[in-house]
Design an enzyme around this catalytic site. Structure first.
Site, PDB file in Angstrom:
ATOM      1  N   HIS A 127       0.851  -1.213   0.000  1.00 48.58           N
ATOM      2  CA  HIS A 127       0.000   0.000   0.000  1.00 48.58           C
ATOM      3  C   HIS A 127       0.878   1.251   0.000  1.00 48.58           C
ATOM      4  O   HIS A 127       1.438   1.613   1.042  1.00 48.58           O
ATOM      5  CB  HIS A 127      -0.914   0.004   1.235  1.00 48.58           C
TER       6      HIS A 127
ATOM      7  N   HIS B 270       1.363   5.474  -1.703  1.00 46.54           N
ATOM      8  CA  HIS B 270       0.938   6.626  -2.512  1.00 46.54           C
ATOM      9  C   HIS B 270       2.207   7.214  -3.107  1.00 46.54           C
ATOM     10  O   HIS B 270       3.082   7.677  -2.366  1.00 46.54           O
ATOM     11  CB  HIS B 270       0.244   7.675  -1.637  1.00 46.54           C
TER      12      HIS B 270
ATOM     13  N   LYS C 100      -9.609  -0.236  -5.846  1.00 48.73           N
ATOM     14  CA  LYS C 100      -9.669   0.390  -4.526  1.00 48.73           C
ATOM     15  C   LYS C 100     -11.014   1.048  -4.293  1.00 48.73           C
ATOM     16  O   LYS C 100     -11.468   1.867  -5.089  1.00 48.73           O
ATOM     17  CB  LYS C 100      -8.548   1.438  -4.418  1.00 48.73           C
TER      18      LYS C 100
ATOM     19  N   HIS D 199     -10.685   1.155   1.785  1.00 48.62           N
ATOM     20  CA  HIS D 199     -10.438   2.161   2.825  1.00 48.62           C
ATOM     21  C   HIS D 199     -11.629   2.058   3.766  1.00 48.62           C
ATOM     22  O   HIS D 199     -12.742   2.458   3.423  1.00 48.62           O
ATOM     23  CB  HIS D 199     -10.325   3.568   2.225  1.00 48.62           C
TER      24      HIS D 199
ATOM     25  N   HIS E  34      -4.786  -0.671   5.852  1.00 47.35           N
ATOM     26  CA  HIS E  34      -4.292   0.110   7.000  1.00 47.35           C
ATOM     27  C   HIS E  34      -5.244   0.082   8.203  1.00 47.35           C
ATOM     28  O   HIS E  34      -5.766   1.103   8.629  1.00 47.35           O
ATOM     29  CB  HIS E  34      -3.975   1.562   6.607  1.00 47.35           C
TER      30      HIS E  34
ATOM     31  N   ASP F 143       1.361   2.548   3.638  1.00 49.99           N
ATOM     32  CA  ASP F 143       0.520   3.733   3.418  1.00 49.99           C
ATOM     33  C   ASP F 143       1.369   5.003   3.399  1.00 49.99           C
ATOM     34  O   ASP F 143       0.920   6.066   3.833  1.00 49.99           O
ATOM     35  CB  ASP F 143      -0.594   3.845   4.468  1.00 49.99           C
TER      36      ASP F 143
ATOM     37  N   HIS G 150       3.147  14.518   1.451  1.00 50.37           N
ATOM     38  CA  HIS G 150       2.527  15.823   1.182  1.00 50.37           C
ATOM     39  C   HIS G 150       3.616  16.864   1.406  1.00 50.37           C
ATOM     40  O   HIS G 150       4.415  16.734   2.351  1.00 50.37           O
ATOM     41  CB  HIS G 150       1.384  16.107   2.163  1.00 50.37           C
TER      42      HIS G 150
HETATM   43  O1  DOR Z   1      -3.558   9.637   5.594  1.00 49.19           O
HETATM   44  C1  DOR Z   1      -3.885   9.304   4.482  1.00 49.19           C
HETATM   45  N1  DOR Z   1      -3.296   9.823   3.386  1.00 49.19           N
HETATM   46  N2  DOR Z   1      -4.871   8.420   4.337  1.00 49.19           N
HETATM   47  C2  DOR Z   1      -5.394   8.114   3.148  1.00 49.19           C
HETATM   48  O2  DOR Z   1      -6.292   7.332   3.096  1.00 49.19           O
HETATM   49  C3  DOR Z   1      -4.904   8.794   1.916  1.00 49.19           C
HETATM   50  C4  DOR Z   1      -3.549   9.281   2.093  1.00 49.19           C
HETATM   51  C5  DOR Z   1      -3.141  10.276   1.026  1.00 49.19           C
HETATM   52  O3  DOR Z   1      -3.370  10.003  -0.161  1.00 49.19           O
HETATM   53  O4  DOR Z   1      -2.568  11.303   1.370  1.00 49.19           O
HETATM   54 ZN    ZN Z   2      -3.468   4.990   1.623  1.00 52.69          ZN
END
Ligand code: DOR
Ligand code: ZN
Length: 346
Positions: free
Chosen positions: A14, A16, A98, A135, A173, A246, A250
């Site tokens: 998992h 991103h 998903k 999710h 998660h 996960d 950002h």
């Molecule tokens: O904390 C998270 N960030 N949870 C999620 O489900 C998505 C993820 C994100 O894409 O930033």
């Molecule tokens: Zn995620």
């Protein structure tokens, strides 16, 4: 005392990875430790077509470099075409789909408003053996944020598993004892990923001495009893639990803001942060199955051939990774990890 661990090369089930300049900054960190990763489709716009998944996979390969295989996923929307889902699976454009409840988290505005709206897609996935990734949080604002996962089990997940008994499902998660117990007691078609941060922190950590935006993610960390239950599940030896970081980068200015984004960026320290937990639990011998065997076995994919080593050593986690449109703050940044990732071994 075990001071060095050599295990089969792991995968991350998992992640991103984002896109553009952010993808270029973060993908090498996942590729450094993992052979493959399940890539979340919550881009803007989301990955809902075979063409979009193929194009994104190409950009990931380029950013990650040789030797890394992205395992793509399809973002489920209300009324998504079962034919498109099946075509992508048949052509190996993606391995799973998903389910984001609409508005549950980052870039989930196009998510699913009711399971009934994707019933034809789920029927098809069940038939062809394609996995569903969930999710697991309700979006009902009347439900307390700390209860959203437990309520999701009762309102959404249990009925879904009942209606699609042959659908292989990963509860992503997980953050609660409720979820760990539900998966443990559930059918063989149900498994779960657990993040390193949910194994390490409880909700108090988010407020320790002030608000800690870099420990804010969704689902949010819960009470200590839940963390204890997750640790127990992860080291239990059950084949239903496996590694899924996960990692969710950002840019720093979007985390340290009046309304900060959810997500913890742990890719640079993924294996070390899990290993710390297994070490504390006296379960180093259980780590390889969690990191390198249970995931591929559940997905029906071959286990990786190579091996990697981790050594007990002083190793300081990086504070930040350089990125555009802003640096990304790392989970455990500045802390001694207690383990050093040594990379591939013969
Ligand atoms: O904390 C998270 N960030 N949870 C999620 O489900 C998505 C993820 C994100 O894409 O930033
Ligand atoms: Zn995620």
């Amino acid at each position: 005392m075990t001071d060095r661990l050599v295990i089969r090369r792991p995968d991350d089930w998992h992640v991103h990875l984002r896109d553009g300049a952010m993808l270029e900054a973060v993908a090498p960190h996942t590729a450094r430790q993992f052979a493959r990763a399940i890539v979340m489709p919550n881009l803007v716009p989301p990955v809902t077509t075979v063409a979009a998944a193929n194009a994104y996979a190409g950009r990931i390969r380029k950013a990650a470099g040789p030797g890394f295989e992205p395992l793509m996923t399809c973002y489920l929307t209300d009324g998504i075409s079962p034919d498109e889902i099946e075509r992508g699976y048949a052509e190996a454009a993606w391995v799973a789909a998903k389910l984001y409840p609409a508005h549950a988290t980052t870039n989930s505005a196009h998510g699913v408003t009711a399971v009934a709206k994707i019933a034809p897609a789920l029927e098809r996935m069940q038939k062809i053996g394609m996995k569903l990734l969930v999710h697991g949080e309700v979006t009902d604002k009347a439900v307390d944020i700390f209860d959203r996962e437990a309520v999701f089990i009762e309102r959404v997940l249990a009925p879904l598993l009942r209606d699609f008994p042959g659908l292989k499902t990963v509860f992503e998660h997980i953050t609660t004892k409720d979820a760990a117990d539900f998966v443990t007691a559930g059918p063989a078609t149900l498994a779960a990923t657990i993040t390193p941060h949910h194994l390490a922190i409880d909700r108090n950590a988010i407020f320790e001495g002030g608000i800690r935006p870099h420990l804010y993610c969704l689902p949010i960390a819960k009470r200590a009893i839940h963390r204890t239950a997750l640790r127990k599940a992860a080291v239990s030896g059950s084949r239903k639990f496996f590694l899924g970081t996960d990692t969710a980068p950002h840019a720093v200015q979007t985390k340290e803001a009046a309304c900060g984004c959810a997500g913890i960026f742990n890719a640079p320290v993924a294996l070390e942060s899990y290993l710390r937990v297994f070490d504390e639990e006296g379960a180093l011998d259980r780590f390889e199955a969690f990191a390198s065997e249970n995931g591929p076995d559940f997905y029906g994919l071959p286990r990786n051939e190579g091996r990697i080593a981790l050594a007990r050593a002083k190793a300081t986690a990086p504070e930040r990774v350089k990125a555009t449109p802003g640096d990304v703050v790392c989970y455990l940044g500045g802390q001694d990890l207690g383990w050093r990732y040594e990379g591939a071994v013969a």
